[in-house]
Design a protein around this motif. Structure first.
Motif, PDB file in Angstrom:
ATOM      1  N   LYS A   1       0.822  -1.224   0.000  1.00 37.63           N
ATOM      2  CA  LYS A   1       0.000   0.000   0.000  1.00 37.63           C
ATOM      3  C   LYS A   1       0.854   1.272   0.000  1.00 37.63           C
ATOM      4  O   LYS A   1       0.526   2.260   0.634  1.00 37.63           O
ATOM      5  CB  LYS A   1      -0.947  -0.015   1.197  1.00 37.63           C
ATOM      6  N   GLY A   2       1.985   1.216  -0.708  1.00 38.50           N
ATOM      7  CA  GLY A   2       2.827   2.404  -0.862  1.00 38.50           C
ATOM      8  C   GLY A   2       3.761   2.678   0.294  1.00 38.50           C
ATOM      9  O   GLY A   2       4.603   3.561   0.201  1.00 38.50           O
ATOM     10  N   ASN A   3       3.664   1.945   1.395  1.00 36.79           N
ATOM     11  CA  ASN A   3       4.528   2.162   2.545  1.00 36.79           C
ATOM     12  C   ASN A   3       5.897   1.558   2.243  1.00 36.79           C
ATOM     13  O   ASN A   3       6.022   0.360   1.998  1.00 36.79           O
ATOM     14  CB  ASN A   3       3.914   1.509   3.785  1.00 36.79           C
ATOM     15  N   PHE A   4       6.948   2.388   2.299  1.00 35.60           N
ATOM     16  CA  PHE A   4       8.270   1.914   1.906  1.00 35.60           C
ATOM     17  C   PHE A   4       8.809   0.864   2.875  1.00 35.60           C
ATOM     18  O   PHE A   4       9.509  -0.063   2.456  1.00 35.60           O
ATOM     19  CB  PHE A   4       9.251   3.078   1.800  1.00 35.60           C
ATOM     20  N   ASP A   5       8.514   0.986   4.165  1.00 34.54           N
ATOM     21  CA  ASP A   5       8.983  -0.015   5.125  1.00 34.54           C
ATOM     22  C   ASP A   5       8.365  -1.380   4.832  1.00 34.54           C
ATOM     23  O   ASP A   5       9.060  -2.397   4.818  1.00 34.54           O
ATOM     24  CB  ASP A   5       8.651   0.411   6.556  1.00 34.54           C
ATOM     25  N   LYS A   6       7.062  -1.392   4.583  1.00 32.51           N
ATOM     26  CA  LYS A   6       6.397  -2.652   4.254  1.00 32.51           C
ATOM     27  C   LYS A   6       6.890  -3.177   2.901  1.00 32.51           C
ATOM     28  O   LYS A   6       7.049  -4.382   2.721  1.00 32.51           O
ATOM     29  CB  LYS A   6       4.879  -2.470   4.211  1.00 32.51           C
ATOM     30  N   LEU A   7       7.141  -2.272   1.977  1.00 31.72           N
ATOM     31  CA  LEU A   7       7.626  -2.664   0.662  1.00 31.72           C
ATOM     32  C   LEU A   7       9.013  -3.307   0.767  1.00 31.72           C
ATOM     33  O   LEU A   7       9.294  -4.301   0.082  1.00 31.72           O
ATOM     34  CB  LEU A   7       7.683  -1.432  -0.248  1.00 31.72           C
ATOM     35  N   SER A   8       9.860  -2.783   1.643  1.00 30.16           N
ATOM     36  CA  SER A   8      11.182  -3.380   1.842  1.00 30.16           C
ATOM     37  C   SER A   8      11.065  -4.795   2.380  1.00 30.16           C
ATOM     38  O   SER A   8      11.810  -5.690   1.977  1.00 30.16           O
ATOM     39  CB  SER A   8      12.009  -2.530   2.814  1.00 30.16           C
ATOM     40  N   ILE A   9      10.115  -5.020   3.277  1.00 29.09           N
ATOM     41  CA  ILE A   9       9.905  -6.367   3.835  1.00 29.09           C
ATOM     42  C   ILE A   9       9.402  -7.303   2.732  1.00 29.09           C
ATOM     43  O   ILE A   9       9.850  -8.452   2.643  1.00 29.09           O
ATOM     44  CB  ILE A   9       8.891  -6.315   4.991  1.00 29.09           C
ATOM     45  N   VAL A  10       8.499  -6.819   1.878  1.00 31.30           N
ATOM     46  CA  VAL A  10       7.986  -7.642   0.779  1.00 31.30           C
ATOM     47  C   VAL A  10       9.132  -7.998  -0.167  1.00 31.30           C
ATOM     48  O   VAL A  10       9.245  -9.148  -0.621  1.00 31.30           O
ATOM     49  CB  VAL A  10       6.847  -6.906   0.028  1.00 31.30           C
ATOM     50  N   TRP A  11      10.014  -7.024  -0.470  1.00 31.38           N
ATOM     51  CA  TRP A  11      11.161  -7.295  -1.328  1.00 31.38           C
ATOM     52  C   TRP A  11      12.081  -8.331  -0.689  1.00 31.38           C
ATOM     53  O   TRP A  11      12.567  -9.232  -1.361  1.00 31.38           O
ATOM     54  CB  TRP A  11      11.953  -6.021  -1.584  1.00 31.38           C
ATOM     55  N   LEU A  12      12.335  -8.183   0.602  1.00 28.18           N
ATOM     56  CA  LEU A  12      13.218  -9.119   1.293  1.00 28.18           C
ATOM     57  C   LEU A  12      12.634 -10.532   1.280  1.00 28.18           C
ATOM     58  O   LEU A  12      13.342 -11.504   1.002  1.00 28.18           O
ATOM     59  CB  LEU A  12      13.468  -8.649   2.727  1.00 28.18           C
ATOM     60  N   LYS A  13      11.344 -10.654   1.565  1.00 26.88           N
ATOM     61  CA  LYS A  13      10.704 -11.974   1.548  1.00 26.88           C
ATOM     62  C   LYS A  13      10.770 -12.591   0.153  1.00 26.88           C
ATOM     63  O   LYS A  13      11.042 -13.787   0.003  1.00 26.88           O
ATOM     64  CB  LYS A  13       9.247 -11.879   2.003  1.00 26.88           C
ATOM     65  N   GLY A  14      10.525 -11.793  -0.876  1.00 29.38           N
ATOM     66  CA  GLY A  14      10.606 -12.295  -2.244  1.00 29.38           C
ATOM     67  C   GLY A  14      12.010 -12.757  -2.593  1.00 29.38           C
ATOM     68  O   GLY A  14      12.198 -13.797  -3.229  1.00 29.38           O
ATOM     69  N   GLY A  15      13.011 -11.996  -2.165  1.00 23.95           N
ATOM     70  CA  GLY A  15      14.397 -12.376  -2.424  1.00 23.95           C
ATOM     71  C   GLY A  15      14.798 -13.644  -1.702  1.00 23.95           C
ATOM     72  O   GLY A  15      15.500 -14.494  -2.263  1.00 23.95           O
ATOM     73  N   ILE A  16      14.347 -13.795  -0.474  1.00 25.44           N
ATOM     74  CA  ILE A  16      14.663 -15.006   0.294  1.00 25.44           C
ATOM     75  C   ILE A  16      14.003 -16.222  -0.340  1.00 25.44           C
ATOM     76  O   ILE A  16      14.620 -17.293  -0.448  1.00 25.44           O
ATOM     77  CB  ILE A  16      14.245 -14.834   1.767  1.00 25.44           C
ATOM     78  N   LYS A  17      12.758 -16.077  -0.792  1.00 26.84           N
ATOM     79  CA  LYS A  17      12.077 -17.199  -1.453  1.00 26.84           C
ATOM     80  C   LYS A  17      12.830 -17.645  -2.696  1.00 26.84           C
ATOM     81  O   LYS A  17      13.032 -18.840  -2.924  1.00 26.84           O
ATOM     82  CB  LYS A  17      10.652 -16.804  -1.837  1.00 26.84           C
ATOM     83  N   ILE A  18      13.253 -16.689  -3.512  1.00 25.34           N
ATOM     84  CA  ILE A  18      13.961 -17.034  -4.740  1.00 25.34           C
ATOM     85  C   ILE A  18      15.316 -17.655  -4.428  1.00 25.34           C
ATOM     86  O   ILE A  18      15.721 -18.629  -5.057  1.00 25.34           O
ATOM     87  CB  ILE A  18      14.090 -15.804  -5.646  1.00 25.34           C
ATOM     88  N   PHE A  19      16.013 -17.117  -3.427  1.00 23.59           N
ATOM     89  CA  PHE A  19      17.304 -17.687  -3.041  1.00 23.59           C
ATOM     90  C   PHE A  19      17.139 -19.129  -2.569  1.00 23.59           C
ATOM     91  O   PHE A  19      17.900 -20.014  -2.974  1.00 23.59           O
ATOM     92  CB  PHE A  19      17.955 -16.843  -1.947  1.00 23.59           C
ATOM     93  N   LEU A  20      16.152 -19.372  -1.705  1.00 22.71           N
ATOM     94  CA  LEU A  20      15.928 -20.735  -1.213  1.00 22.71           C
ATOM     95  C   LEU A  20      15.518 -21.680  -2.334  1.00 22.71           C
ATOM     96  O   LEU A  20      15.938 -22.848  -2.360  1.00 22.71           O
ATOM     97  CB  LEU A  20      14.880 -20.727  -0.100  1.00 22.71           C
ATOM     98  N   LEU A  21      14.719 -21.199  -3.260  1.00 21.52           N
ATOM     99  CA  LEU A  21      14.316 -22.037  -4.389  1.00 21.52           C
ATOM    100  C   LEU A  21      15.524 -22.425  -5.246  1.00 21.52           C
ATOM    101  O   LEU A  21      15.702 -23.601  -5.590  1.00 21.52           O
ATOM    102  CB  LEU A  21      13.276 -21.309  -5.242  1.00 21.52           C
ATOM    103  N   LYS A  22      16.364 -21.447  -5.575  1.00 21.87           N
ATOM    104  CA  LYS A  22      17.555 -21.737  -6.378  1.00 21.87           C
ATOM    105  C   LYS A  22      18.516 -22.659  -5.631  1.00 21.87           C
ATOM    106  O   LYS A  22      19.071 -23.591  -6.216  1.00 21.87           O
ATOM    107  CB  LYS A  22      18.279 -20.440  -6.743  1.00 21.87           C
TER     108      LYS A  22
END
Length: 179
Positions: A37-58
Motif C-alpha cells: 500500500k505504498g509504505n516503503f517499510d512494508k515494501l522493503s519487507i515484501v522485497w526481502l521476503k521475495g528475495g529469500i524465497k527465490i534464493f531458497l528455491l535456487k
C-alpha cells in the motif's frame, strides 16, 4: 517530486539497475507495491521476503536436490548417478566462485557506472548551479549564465527556449554584462 518517488517505489528496477534486485528479483513489482500500500517499510519487507524465497528455491533446486539424489543413489547402490550429481554440484559451485572472482577483478579495473538516479541528482545539481549563477544579480555575466545553461542542457537538462533568447538579447545589448 512526489510522483517520482512513488514511481520509484512501484518500479524500482526501472531506476536502480545495480540495486539488490539481482538478488531480490520480484516477478511483479507493482503487485508488491499494492501489497505494501505504498509504505516503503512494508515494501522493503515484501522485497526481502521475495528475495529469500527465490534464493531458497535456487539453492534447493541446484544444490540441495543433487546432493540428496547423490546420497540416495549411493544408498541404493548406483554409484554412477551419485558421481554425476556430485559433479553437477561441484561444477556449479566452481562456476559461481569463478564468476564472483571475475566480477571482483573487473570491478577493480573499471570505473563504476552511475545509476540513473545518481545521474538525475547530478543533473539537478548542475541545473541549480546554473540557476544560482542567474540569481547572482548585476555581478553575474549573461555569457557565463548562458554557458552554464548550455552545459546543463548538454547533459540532458530541459530549458525553455525563451531563456536562451533573453540571454542572447542581453549579451548582444550590453557586451557581457546585464547593464
Amino acid at each position: 517530486m512526489y510522483y517520482f518517488g512513488e514511481d520509484l517505489k512501484q518500479t524500482p528496477s526501472k531506476y536502480l539497475i545495480n540495486f539488490l534486485f539481482r538478488f531480490l528479483l520480484i516477478s511483479n513489482e507493482i503487485e508488491a507495491y499494492d501489497k505494501a500500500k505504498g509504505n516503503f517499510d512494508k515494501l522493503s519487507i515484501v522485497w526481502l521476503k521475495g528475495g529469500i524465497k527465490i534464493f531458497l528455491l535456487k539453492f534447493s533446486l541446484f544444490y540441495l536436490a543433487p546432493v540428496v539424489i547423490a546420497l540416495l543413489a549411493a544408498a541404493v547402490g548406483v554409484p554412477a548417478i551419485s558421481v554425476i550429481a556430485i559433479m553437477f554440484v561441484s561444477v556449479l559451485a566452481a562456476y559461481q566462485l569463478l564468476s564472483w572472482v571475475w566480477r571482483k577483478l573487473r570491478s577493480l579495473f573499471r570505473e563504476p557506472d552511475k545509476d540513473p538516479l545518481t545521474k538525475a541528482f547530478e543533473l539537478h545539481a548542475q541545473m541549480i548551479r546554473a540557476y544560482s549563477e542567474l540569481r547572482g544579480g548585476p555581478s553575474s555575466s549573461p555569457q557565463r549564465v548562458r554557458e552554464m545553461l548550455v552545459s546543463a542542457a548538454d547533459q540532458g537538462a530541459m530549458w525553455e527556449p525563451v531563456v536562451f533568447s533573453i540571454l542572447d538579447a542581453a549579451i548582444a545589448r550590453s557586451k557581457g554584462n546585464w547593464g
